[in-house]
Write a protein that holds these residues in place. Structure first.
Motif, PDB file in Angstrom:
ATOM      1  N   PRO A   1       0.826  -1.214   0.000  1.00 33.58           N
ATOM      2  CA  PRO A   1       0.000   0.000   0.000  1.00 33.58           C
ATOM      3  C   PRO A   1       0.852   1.253   0.000  1.00 33.58           C
ATOM      4  CG  PRO A   1       0.018  -1.009   2.181  1.00 33.58           C
ATOM      5  CD  PRO A   1       0.712  -1.962   1.254  1.00 33.58           C
ATOM      6  N   ARG A   2       0.410   2.231  -0.760  1.00 36.56           N
ATOM      7  CA  ARG A   2       1.093   3.522  -0.816  1.00 36.56           C
ATOM      8  C   ARG A   2       0.350   4.551   0.044  1.00 36.56           C
ATOM      9  NH1 ARG A   2       2.575   6.982  -6.312  1.00 36.56           N
ATOM     10  NH2 ARG A   2       3.517   8.753  -5.232  1.00 36.56           N
ATOM     11  N   SER A   3      -0.901   4.780  -0.262  1.00 35.01           N
ATOM     12  CA  SER A   3      -1.783   5.596   0.568  1.00 35.01           C
ATOM     13  C   SER A   3      -3.183   5.483  -0.008  1.00 35.01           C
ATOM     14  CB  SER A   3      -1.354   7.069   0.603  1.00 35.01           C
ATOM     15  OG  SER A   3      -1.563   7.676  -0.652  1.00 35.01           O
ATOM     16  N   GLY A   4      -4.181   5.710   0.863  1.00 33.76           N
ATOM     17  CA  GLY A   4      -5.552   5.602   0.375  1.00 33.76           C
ATOM     18  C   GLY A   4      -5.788   4.255  -0.278  1.00 33.76           C
ATOM     19  N   ASP A   5      -6.269   4.279  -1.490  1.00 32.67           N
ATOM     20  CA  ASP A   5      -6.535   3.020  -2.203  1.00 32.67           C
ATOM     21  C   ASP A   5      -5.449   2.702  -3.222  1.00 32.67           C
ATOM     22  OD1 ASP A   5      -7.038   5.016  -4.010  1.00 32.67           O
ATOM     23  OD2 ASP A   5      -8.939   4.193  -4.740  1.00 32.67           O
TER      24      ASP A   5
END
Length: 430
Positions: free
Chosen positions: A37-41
């Motif tokens: 995961p990077r951020s959010g979705d």
């Protein structure tokens, strides 16, 4: 994938070499990398587990490999599991391997969907005594995030506690260090793309350009030649920034009179190049800059001579240190008295040259290999001495990638400009 197809013979040979080292009645299981995961979705761009790629050539998430050469059911001696696509995935994420495409890439005929993995594994694992599982055992790495292989190990030991477990990494460490001809050719392609990016930069740099503009020129050349992108975060370090070894802000303006230290390389088909060069912003070295530059180049040329089969890692670095010490004395940065009174554990030259001279190169930039084994035919190693003088706002590093062969070593970057005069000539030709 942007890169051109690779012959499946590479991966077939890699699997044969791996299974030849297994104990009798052994099963080995490899997983593709996590999607992080990077951020959010959002997730980071997927990067395949290097051992999984080494054995399959498959560059896709949610895949698994079983190797069980003594399996009583011949169908399951070598099994690849693929993520099954559907209309929704096709619309939102794009194309995924078909079984036919995965066969063409990997040379594996027994291909199933990942959803079938548990049932197939359970049907055969009780006929194995030993289970080989994989982890990241690169001795430069200390994990802080629980990744796919670690979760899988825990589950396997819970589900099948009475099997004898072994580390696949000890085998992979020996195999991956010795590059086959196809691997050498893929690395050479990465080096060639890196060469073109460097020459492009030489024609672009002038006083007033920003480090990030240079970075943009590099990635432009990489992508247009089918590179996946940077092999690692590029260093575009002008002036005093060159004394920060892992500088990658790349946000400063390059000033007249300064030197820029570059450290970048292309990734092609998961194989990597690793280049360092240092150039004058205005196209002309000062005498002091030239003297330091040529000192580093002489150290590099002497170090390259030592990159031969049989060389011991620690002894090699000690010998390079002696050459560097002599050059630092010649530059007036050290005195013979400094050397005489030095702490042997922290030699005097370390003040100006604080990193190692070489590391293995391959599917990982710092490739998986033993630092306690002598260099061998088929190794690809960087050669990257440097001199860093914070008080002068000057840092010089030069780096090429060297292949060790039976007849000596081959510089895979021998066609990339390195002599100070050649660099100046290209920079001033337009």
């Amino acid at each position: 994938m942007k890169y051109l197809p690779i012959s499946p013979d590479l991966f077939i040979n890699n699997r044969n070499n791996f299974v030849s080292r297994l104990k009798p009645r052994s099963i080995a299981i490899f997983n593709s990398s996590d999607e992080f995961p990077r951020s959010g979705d959002q997730t980071f761009i997927f990067k395949q587990n290097p051992d999984f790629f080494y054995l399959t050539g498959i560059d896709q998430e949610q895949c698994r490999l079983i190797l069980f050469p003594d399996c009583p059911n011949p169908v399951y001696k070598t099994v690849l599991f693929l993520r099954q696509t559907n209309e929704n995935i096709a619309v939102w994420e794009g194309h995924k391997y078909t079984k036919e495409e995965a066969l063409a890439v990997s040379g594996i005929t027994a291909i199933f969907w990942t959803d079938d993995f548990e049932n197939i594994l359970h049907s055969i694992i009780h006929y194995a005594e030993n289970v080989y599982l994989n982890t990241n055992e690169n001795d430069r790495y200390s994990h802080k995030v629980v990744y796919n292989d670690l979760r899988f190990i825990k589950k396997m030991q819970e589900d099948y506690p009475l099997h004898t477990y072994h580390r696949a990494a000890t085998i992979m460490r020996d195999l991956r260090a010795i590059k086959s001809q196809p691997e050498i050719e893929l690395t050479q392609r990465a080096c060639a793309i890196t060469r073109d990016a460097f020459v492009r930069v030489l024609k672009f740099v002038k006083p007033g350009v920003a480090e990030y503009e240079i970075e943009a020129e590099i990635i432009h050349e990489f992508i247009r030649q089918r590179s996946t992108g940077h092999a690692y975060t590029p260093i575009i370090a002008s002036g005093k920034n060159a004394n920060i070894l892992h500088y990658n802000d790349n946000n400063q303006v390059c000033n007249d009179g300064d030197v820029i230290l570059f450290d970048f390389g292309a990734e092609y088909a998961n194989y990597n190049a690793d280049l360092s060069r240092s150039i004058p912003v205005n196209g002309k070295f000062t005498q002091r800059q030239r003297d330091v530059y040529n000192a580093v180049l002489r150290v590099m040329n002497e170090a390259k001579k030592m990159l031969v089969a049989g060389t011991i890692w620690n002894e090699y670095h000690e010998e390079v240190g002696k050459v560097m010490t002599s050059e630092l004395i010649g530059l007036g940065l050290l005195t013979k008295h400094d050397v005489e009174k030095q702490n042997p554990a922290i030699p005097a030259y370390k003040k100006y040259f604080m990193h190692g001279t070489s590391h293995h190169l391959g599917i990982d930039v710092h490739d998986f290999a033993s630092r306690y084994q002598a260099f061998a035919e088929g190794n690809i190693l960087t050669c990257e001495p440097g001199i860093y003088i914070p008080e002068e706002g000057l840092g010089i590093r030069l780096e090429n990638d060297i292949l060790i062969t039976k007849g000596g070593n081959i510089d895979l970057m021998a066609d990339i400009p390195i002599d100070a005069e050649e660099i100046e000539s290209i920079m001033n030709a337009h």
